[in-house]
Design a protein around this motif. Structure first.
Motif: not given
Length: 212
Positions: A149-162, A183-194
């Motif tokens: 993950c090249a942008d942890p701050d951006g990933a945290a923003w996108r994940l919490t927004a979702f 929960l499945r959709w949330a995990d998919t978002a996490l998988v994508r960000e990481l």
């Protein structure tokens, strides 16, 4: 029976807890100083002695409740485990459950902060702490080679927004989306960000909102 005399800190704690309960029951706009005083069997003057206005009381109550959530988040993210496991645990805890009282409080706080500068300042500060806590663990996992993950701050923003969007939808429209699907959709978002490999047990493409 005589009322137990409380210290200043204990009295403030009692007032803040009662205010949170009143906000959850009535909403920020409708709650009054007298509602809090009545719930505790004390005078309006005592409430105003500790908090000079309703706005100050509401902002302090919101911060009080949110800090308890932040403490729980830090505990989850501070476990001795991989970053991925900690982040997945945090995402599952973040999702609303049952009557979602905590999320109703956040939604009330966001809405009221549009017109209340003090509450807006408090809410923004707490929101930044949430994002920073997630970003630190994402950066830790990336540095350890668990994921890229090249942008942890951006990933945290996108994940919490979702997740915030999902929580608002499922709290405002109860039953519109099953917790399993969310929960499945949330995990998919996490998988994508990481940039994690897709695993079995993720969300089915054919699952619609409201399915169990």
């Amino acid at each position: 029976m005589a009322r137990v005399r409380l210290s200043v800190a204990e009295r403030r704690e009692e007032l803040l807890r009662a205010t949170v309960e009143q906000i959850e029951a009535r909403g920020v706009a409708a709650v009054r100083i007298s509602d809090v005083a009545s719930a505790l069997g004390v005078s309006n003057a005592l409430v105003l002695y500790h908090f000079s206005s309703k706005e100050q009381l509401v902002a302090a109550a919101f911060a009080h409740a949110a800090e308890a959530d932040l403490t729980r988040l830090r505990r989850i993210l501070g476990r001795r485990s991989t970053a991925v496991r900690r982040l997945r645990a945090a995402v599952r805890w973040y999702a609303p459950t049952g009557q979602a009282k905590g999320w109703r409080l956040w939604i009330e706080g966001w809405a009221a902060s549009l017109r209340d500068p003090e509450l807006r300042r408090v809410a923004a500060s707490l929101d930044q702490e949430w994002k920073a806590a997630l970003a630190r663990v994402i950066a830790e996992g990336s540095a350890a080679g668990e994921f890229a993950c090249a942008d942890p701050d951006g990933a945290a923003w996108r994940l919490t927004a979702f997740l915030d969007g999902l929580a608002v939808q499922t709290t405002a429209y109860h039953g519109s989306l099953s917790r399993t699907a969310m929960l499945r959709w949330a995990d998919t978002a996490l998988v994508r960000e990481l940039n994690l490999p897709d695993e079995a047990g993720g969300p089915r493409a054919d699952e619609e909102p409201g399915e169990a």
